[in-house]
Design a protein around this motif. Structure first.
Motif, PDB file in Angstrom:
ATOM      1  N   VAL A 348       0.835  -1.202   0.000  1.00  0.00           N
ATOM      2  CA  VAL A 348       0.000   0.000   0.000  1.00  0.00           C
ATOM      3  C   VAL A 348       0.868   1.250   0.000  1.00  0.00           C
ATOM      4  O   VAL A 348       1.673   1.457   0.917  1.00  0.00           O
ATOM      5  N   CYS A 349       0.719   2.098  -1.024  1.00  0.00           N
ATOM      6  CA  CYS A 349       1.438   3.378  -1.071  1.00  0.00           C
ATOM      7  C   CYS A 349       0.746   4.375  -0.141  1.00  0.00           C
ATOM      8  O   CYS A 349      -0.447   4.661  -0.311  1.00  0.00           O
ATOM      9  N   VAL A 350       1.494   4.906   0.819  1.00  0.00           N
ATOM     10  CA  VAL A 350       0.897   5.814   1.817  1.00  0.00           C
ATOM     11  C   VAL A 350       1.661   7.131   1.904  1.00  0.00           C
ATOM     12  O   VAL A 350       1.648   7.797   2.937  1.00  0.00           O
ATOM     13  N   GLU A 378       7.124   5.557   0.215  1.00  0.00           N
ATOM     14  CA  GLU A 378       7.591   6.374  -0.903  1.00  0.00           C
ATOM     15  C   GLU A 378       6.446   6.828  -1.813  1.00  0.00           C
ATOM     16  O   GLU A 378       5.405   6.182  -1.892  1.00  0.00           O
ATOM     17  N   VAL A 379       6.688   7.935  -2.521  1.00  0.00           N
ATOM     18  CA  VAL A 379       5.735   8.436  -3.512  1.00  0.00           C
ATOM     19  C   VAL A 379       5.645   7.431  -4.658  1.00  0.00           C
ATOM     20  O   VAL A 379       6.662   6.886  -5.099  1.00  0.00           O
ATOM     21  N   PHE A 380       4.443   7.193  -5.146  1.00  0.00           N
ATOM     22  CA  PHE A 380       4.232   6.193  -6.192  1.00  0.00           C
ATOM     23  C   PHE A 380       5.099   6.468  -7.421  1.00  0.00           C
ATOM     24  O   PHE A 380       5.698   5.559  -7.999  1.00  0.00           O
ATOM     25  N   ALA A 451       1.770   3.844 -13.702  1.00  0.00           N
ATOM     26  CA  ALA A 451       1.338   2.469 -13.433  1.00  0.00           C
ATOM     27  C   ALA A 451       1.627   1.571 -14.630  1.00  0.00           C
ATOM     28  O   ALA A 451       2.089   0.434 -14.481  1.00  0.00           O
ATOM     29  N   LEU A 452       1.383   2.081 -15.836  1.00  0.00           N
ATOM     30  CA  LEU A 452       1.649   1.296 -17.040  1.00  0.00           C
ATOM     31  C   LEU A 452       3.146   1.089 -17.247  1.00  0.00           C
ATOM     32  O   LEU A 452       3.580   0.057 -17.750  1.00  0.00           O
ATOM     33  N   THR A 453       3.954   2.070 -16.840  1.00  0.00           N
ATOM     34  CA  THR A 453       5.413   1.925 -16.933  1.00  0.00           C
ATOM     35  C   THR A 453       5.890   0.795 -16.028  1.00  0.00           C
ATOM     36  O   THR A 453       6.698  -0.048 -16.425  1.00  0.00           O
ATOM     37  N   CYS A 454       5.359   0.780 -14.791  1.00  0.00           N
ATOM     38  CA  CYS A 454       5.714  -0.305 -13.857  1.00  0.00           C
ATOM     39  C   CYS A 454       5.226  -1.639 -14.386  1.00  0.00           C
ATOM     40  O   CYS A 454       5.903  -2.658 -14.298  1.00  0.00           O
TER      41      CYS A 454
END
Length: 486
Positions: A348-350, A378-380, A451-454
């Motif tokens: 979970v990114c927080v 960390e920042v997404f 998100a698509l890059t990841c």
């Protein structure tokens, strides 16, 4: 006959823009009407019988009014000076009073949201009744006055009923007393406005989209999901039957002490809305075995679970609550319970949450018995597909900030799912400012691109986007990406 003459005389009243007068006799005048003035019966005669006190409500604690007034002050519609009926002062961005009780906080936001809806009507009442012109109140207290006035008219101008020992906030009591002294004139002004505009109820002045959502929210059933980390579907059904509930086949058959399984999400049980208190009496809710949450929040977790392979993790990004995190963790644990020693994780990114909010999230998932949740501070946008923590991520659930324009009860959704409370004023009028929509869409595009890059660097992974937007808003984001919304 006397009553009819009084009503006809009031119908000739007009609610026009006024400014504060300098006449000393007017400025110092007070409404001499006592609290139990028999003239009140004339005012009530002008109101249709359909306008009743909402659910027997007889007022709220002082702190609810105070919090609602600050929310209103920070977000109310500020009109140009030439069209401004009431001045609320220049202060914006005032820190919110501390409220630890979640129910009290939700009540305050609902009260502020309703005040946003009727801001123009309430201002007209205050001006036409001469309350705004004659009461010795500074401008920065007018937000408190308009919030209390909304609740005052909602309970047909009856005095507030106090419950035992309550916290007393003198500022709230003073403003309330000013309004009580003016209650006859305030009620007359409201009756005059309704007669002039042929309104059966004040809801008639709302935009059609707002009225439609308001009516729909009253008919919505109660959605819950089974927390399989603490119980099972069979145990929950057995406990429900033991206290008098019976299962029916569809939502259309819900009536009385009944429940049914949702046709789209197998772990969701649906109840009639009025059965919430009875569910609490079973301890299913307090024991966290059954969780109340809007169905729209369950679509993302169920979609994630349906595409997640046996040895894949999930990455959550955006606006969501601890309930949504726990729901995904519960579904994954149930699906992969045969591999209890090597279950997929929910990352979970927080980064957008304060330290206190992170601790609260961690405590909440612990209370739900989730052992497969990992917080990533960390920042997404700083994460990439080569990060070791993301090595096993096969699904990214992206829940970006959105306008919640498709939700019937936006206050509950925004508070529960960590949404943007600054949108409430726009939502109260049925439309979102174009500048705010463009900012939301820009951020969504940015999140989707990353998100698509990841996803491209992780073999066989999926990107799912979950929003609460009206369809035409979603399409503008998705045209640039080969991505399907939930």
């Amino acid at each position: 006959m006397v009553k009819n003459r009084k009503i006809r005389r009031r119908s000739n009243c007009s609610l026009t823009k006024s400014t504060k007068e300098t006449d000393t006799s007017t400025a110092s005048s007070k409404d001499p009407t006592p609290l139990d003035d028999p003239a009140d019966s004339d005012i009530h005669a002008a109101l249709p019988e359909s306008q009743t006190i909402g659910q027997g409500q007889r007022g709220f604690p002082d702190r609810v009014y105070l919090l609602a007034s600050v929310i209103f002050q920070n977000n109310h519609l500020e009109k140009p000076a030439a069209h401004r009926l009431v001045n609320y002062g220049k202060d914006r961005g005032i820190p919110l009073p501390e409220v630890s009780d979640e129910e009290m906080q939700c009540t305050a936001y609902e009260l502020a949201f309703n005040t946003f809806k009727y801001q123009e009507l309430l201002e007209n009442i205050m001006v036409h009744s001469r309350f705004y012109l004659t009461q010795p109140m500074p401008d920065d207290q007018m937000s408190l006055a308009v919030v209390i006035l909304y609740d005052f008219q909602d309970r047909k101008f009856l005095p507030r009923k106090h419950k035992g020992k309550e916290e007393i906030i003198q500022e709230v009591r003073d403003v309330e007393n000013y309004l009580l002294r003016f209650k006859t004139k305030l009620a007359a002004s409201l009756a005059c406005y309704r007669i002039k505009h042929h309104l059966l109820s004040i809801e008639c002045i709302l935009p059609e989209s707002v009225k439609m959502k308001q009516e729909r929210s009253k008919r919505l059933p109660l959605f819950t999901w089974v927390n399989t980390l603490k119980s099972s579907h069979d145990e929950v059904r057995h406990l429900l039957r033991s206290v008098g509930f019976s299962q029916v086949r569809s939502v259309e058959q819900l009536e009385g002490q009944t429940f049914c399984q949702d046709p789209h999400c197998g772990d969701i049980l649906v109840f009639p809305a009025q059965r919430k208190a009875q569910l609490y009496s079973t301890k299913l809710l307090s024991d966290r075995k059954l969780i109340i949450q809007d169905k729209s929040c369950s679509l993302g977790p169920n979609a994630v679970c349906s595409v997640l392979p046996e040895e894949g993790d999930v990455l959550m990004v955006g606006c969501f609550s601890a309930l949504t995190v726990s729901h995904i963790a519960s579904l994954i644990a149930e699906k992969h319970k045969a591999h209890s020693n090597n279950q997929p994780k929910v990352c979970v990114c927080v980064s957008d949450r304060t330290e206190a909010q992170r601790e609260e999230l961690q405590q909440a998932v612990f209370t739900m018995d989730c052992k497969n949740v990992k917080l990533i501070p960390e920042v997404f946008q700083s994460l990439n597909g080569f990060d070791k923590r993301l090595k096993k991520v096969c699904v990214i659930l992206l829940t970006p900030k959105c306008s919640v324009s498709a939700v019937s009860n936006p206050v509950e959704m925004i508070l529960q799912e960590n949404g943007d409370t600054n949108l409430l004023q726009d939502l109260s009028q049925g439309s979102i400012a174009q500048s705010k929509l463009e900012a939301l869409v820009a951020q969504q595009r940015k999140d989707i691109d990353h998100a698509l890059t990841c996803e491209c660097r992780t073999t066989g992974s999926h990107v799912l986007m979950h929003t609460h937007l009206d369809t035409h808003h979603v399409i503008s984001v998705l045209n640039a990406q080969s991505l399907s919304p939930l």
